[in-house]
Structures are given as structure tokens and as C-alpha cells.
Scaffold this active site. Structure first.
Site, short mmCIF file in Angstrom:
data_model
loop_
_atom_site.label_atom_id
_atom_site.label_comp_id
_atom_site.label_asym_id
_atom_site.label_seq_id
_atom_site.Cartn_x
_atom_site.Cartn_y
_atom_site.Cartn_z
N GLU A 1 0.84 -1.21 0.00
CA GLU A 1 0.00 0.00 0.00
C GLU A 1 0.87 1.25 0.00
OE1 GLU A 1 -3.12 -0.08 -0.50
OE2 GLU A 1 -3.31 -2.25 -0.35
N ASP A 58 3.83 -3.67 -5.93
CA ASP A 58 4.44 -4.95 -5.54
C ASP A 58 5.96 -4.86 -5.55
OD1 ASP A 58 2.04 -6.25 -5.12
OD2 ASP A 58 1.98 -7.18 -7.10
#
Length: 429
Positions: free
Chosen positions: A287, A372
Site C-alpha cells: 500500500e 508490488d
């Protein structure tokens, strides 16, 4: 309002609208059927890359859940197309407007009543699907935790919020459309941007707590981990909170919310129950990757830019008689057509967005890959991969979606692509 243009403008719009609706429905039916066939064809075997982590029973449950969702979406699609035709070419919006004119004098109040009537009727028409999704489909697969009482409470609270926040905003927009001259659309866009920024700021502290409880994270060990991660990433927030998501659903999630000094990190209690501390740390790092790459402001700027184009287009269309007649509405003779123009534009816009959805989905998937990659740098890539595997399993997300369906709809990369890249990065590839 310009003078009535030749009837072929209206007819052309009617035909073009009907063709676009047919094309959209056929396309979505085709995509849904591909998804259901592809998932069903791969239901009986776990993909080799996941065989050591996902059981056959879990894989089959995810396939059945995906197929059930797709079947419901097909029904919603057909119903939505019928409702759209009913509002437009079959005269539903025209009938609503004329009926209200019989009860009320022309003016701002009548136009606001058109907007309110449209939302009320539309919500009632969609209600059976919302109830079925919650109390039948989600219940069947063990996700629903919402009780009828809680659902009614949420409905009542949402209605009050709509009256307190939405009604004044709609009234202001309709008034601006009719009172600020040819440049109304620019000023209205400014109000729209300001409203969205204000909503981002007040939502975490004033709106969200009305629906859920948010308690400060009380796990000292996890708190220390996430504090260290936030410090490494140079990110500051108003705090870490645990939301009681389990009272409505078994689905798990984590997110950032807020704007400016109201930013906060929120973990679902279901997420904390499923993941280890290291895995939660890795999910948080993902996040944070969105913030590191400025995905949120980029999306906001894109949304504001597209909305500016939309308001400018609406400003022009609202002056064209054929825009109304071509979509089944006779404009009011007194010129008070702001509400009609706004509703018609809201009805047509989702139809047009169907054909740009793949591009927007592609941007979103790329952002997920970037987040990611950042998470693998800041945390443990194996922990992130394990966390995502658990979330795929617990949320019954299929591991074998149709590739074409993915390109059109998926905002996140499918598991095979996402975990494949992640493992490669973690291995130094």
C-alpha cells in the site's frame, strides 16, 4: 436553448444510442460467458504453480463463487439495459418530469425533485439484486455476516447522508447550471473538485465511524513493525486503526484513507486474523508503494481531468434540443432543463465508458505491479506472496480467470502474473 434542429439529429442520436447499448451488452455478455467457460474448464485441477499452497477444495470453491458472481452479473446486465431503455427511449424520464410538473410549479424545486425521483426509483429497481447478492450469494459461500437489522441500519444511515450531503450538492449544481450562464460548467467543475477533496478529508473521521468501529492498533509487536516500515518509507499518517469488517463480511482488506492531516492506515480485523505479522507488514508495504509512486494523486488528477472534459461536454449538450429528444425526453418550454440534461448525461456516460474500460484497467494493473515491486524492496517478497495467496484463498478469488476478461475488467493482475513477477523479484531475477 437553441432552436430545434432537423429531426435527423435526434433520430441519429437515438439510433446511435441504441447501437451503442446493443454493442455494450453483447460485449459484456460475451466476456462473461468466456469467464464462466474458462473458469469451469479449469475447475478440476489446481494450477501447478499453486498446487503446494491451494487445496483442490479451495480452488473449486473459488471457481464456483466466480461463476455464481458472473451469472448474477449477467442478470444485472440485462436488467440494467432494460432500465436504461426505460428511462430514455421508452420515455421513463420524460414521464417522471411531466408528472412532477403537474404537481409542482416549474423551477429549482421541481428540477431537484426530478433528480431525487430518479435516484429513488433507480435505487428501488436495483434493490433486489443488492439483497440477493448479500443474503443469498455471499451467504451461500460463507462471506455474509450482515444481519437484516444491520442492513436496515446501514440503509437508514446512507439515506440520511444522502439527504444531508447529496441533496444540497445536487441543488447547488442544478442552480449553477441554470444561473451562471454559458460558463456554468467550469464553475460547477470547480465545486465538484472541492467537494471530492473535502470528502476525502472528512470521510475517515466523520463518515466512516458512523458505519464501523475503528480502534487503534493494540498489538505492540505489530505496531513496532509497521512504525519501522513507515519510517523507512518516509510516510506519516494520523494513526493505525483496526476496523470491525467482520460484522458485515468475511472478506479481508487493508487500505489508506484520508487526505492531508487526516490520512490513516486501516486494517480489517479479518485481515489481522488471517495473516502473520510479517505478512501484514508486507501488505502494508504494498500500500505504501502506491503512495511512493504517487498513484493516488495521479488517479485524482486523471479523474479531475476527465470530469472537466465531461462537464464541458455536458455544457454543450445541455443546449442541444436533439440531445433531449434523441434520448426520449421533450425539453421543458420554460428552459428549465438542467436536471433533465444532468440525468441523461449520467445515464449515457457509463455506456460510453464501457469502451475505455480496458485502458483504465491496464493502468490500474500496472500500478499494482509497481506497488508490488516497491513492497519487495521494503519488506520480504516471500511474505507478500504468502499473504496474497492467503487472501486469494480466503476471498475465493479464482486462480484461472479468462485472459480476455482480465484485460477488460481486472484492476489487479491475476494471481499467476502477479506472484510470478513477485517471486522473480524476490529471487533477484
Amino acid at each position: 436553448m437553441q432552436e430545434l434542429l432537423p429531426v435527423n439529429y435526434s433520430t441519429t442520436l437515438s439510433i446511435g444510442f441504441a447501437l451503442a447499448l446493443c454493442a455494450s451488452v453483447v460485449l459484456k455478455f460475451w466476456l462473461a460467458s468466456r469467464q464462466m467457460r474458462h473458469v469451469a474448464a479449469h475447475r478440476d485441477a489446481v494450477p501447478a504453480a499453486f498446487a503446494q499452497h491451494i487445496s483442490l477444495a479451495a480452488h473449486q470453491r473459488a471457481a464456483d463463487y466466480t461463476i455464481a458472481q458472473s451469472r448474477l452479473s449477467v442478470l444485472e446486465l440485462a436488467w440494467g439495459a432494460a432500465v436504461l431503455l426505460g428511462w430514455t427511449l421508452l420515455g421513463g424520464l420524460h414521464l417522471l418530469n411531466r408528472q412532477l410538473l403537474q404537481w409542482m410549479d416549474p423551477g429549482l424545486a421541481q428540477q431537484v425533485a426530478v433528480m431525487v425521483g430518479f435516484f429513488v426509483v433507480g435505487s428501488a429497481l436495483d434493490l433486489p439484486f443488492a439483497l440477493y447478492r448479500t443474503f443469498v450469494l455471499e451467504q451461500r459461500f460463507g462471506f455474509n455476516k450482515t444481519t437484516p437489522r444491520l442492513w436496515l441500519q446501514d440503509f437508514a444511515k446512507s439515506t440520511v447522508l444522502g439527504l444531508v450531503i447529496g441533496l444540497p450538492l445536487v441543488t447547488l449544481i442544478v442552480w449553477m447550471m441554470g444561473s451562471l450562464g454559458a460558463s456554468w460548467w467550469l464553475w460547477t467543475w470547480c465545486v465538484w473538485v472541492a467537494f471530492n477533496l473535502l470528502l476525502l478529508w472528512v470521510y475517515p473521521s466523520w463518515i466512516a465511524p458512523w458505519f464501523n468501529q475503528f480502534k487503534p492498533l493494540d498489538n505492540p509487536s505489530l505496531q513496532q513493525r509497521v512504525d519501522a516500515l513507515m519510517q523507512r518509507c518516509g510516510f506519516r499518517s494520523q494513526g493505525f486503526y483496526v476496523m470491525d469488517g467482520s460484522k458485515r463480511s468475511a472478506h479481508a482488506n487493508a487500505y489508506f484513507t484520508g487526505f492531508g492531516n487526516s490520512k490513516r492506515v486501516v486494517f480489517y480485523d479479518t485481515l489481522l486474523a488471517q495473516l502473520s505479522e510479517a505478512e501484514v507488514d508486507a501488505v502494508l508495504a504494498h500500500e505504501l508503494g502506491h503512495f511512493k509512486h504517487r498513484h493516488v494523486p495521479k488517479r485524482m488528477l486523471s479523474m479531475f481531468g476527465l470530469s472537466l472534459v465531461g462537464f464541458a461536454l455536458l455544457g454543450w449538450l445541455a443546449q442541444q434540443v436533439w440531445f433531449y429528444t434523441g434520448l426520449g425526453v421533450l425539453p421543458n418550454m420554460d428552459g428549465g432543463n438542467s436536471a433533465l440534461a444532468l440525468v441523461l448525461f449520467m445515464l449515457v456516460l457509463p455506456l460510453l465508458s464501457t469502451f475505455v474500460a480496458p485502458l483504465l484497467a491496464q493502468f490500474s494493473r500496472q500500478h499494482e505491479f509497481e506497488a508490488d515491486a516497491y513492497a519487495v524492496q521494503q519488506a520480504n517478497g516471500v511474505d507478500l506472496a504468502n499473504a496474497l495467496l492467503k487472501l486469494y484463498q480466503d476471498n475465493a478469488s479464482t486462480l484461472t480467470p479468462d485472459p480476455v476478461y482480465v484485460r477488460f475488467y481486472y484492476s489487479h493482475p491475476p494471481a499467476s502474473e502477479r506472484l510470478g513477477r513477485m517471486r522473480s523479484m524476490a529471487a533477484g531475477g
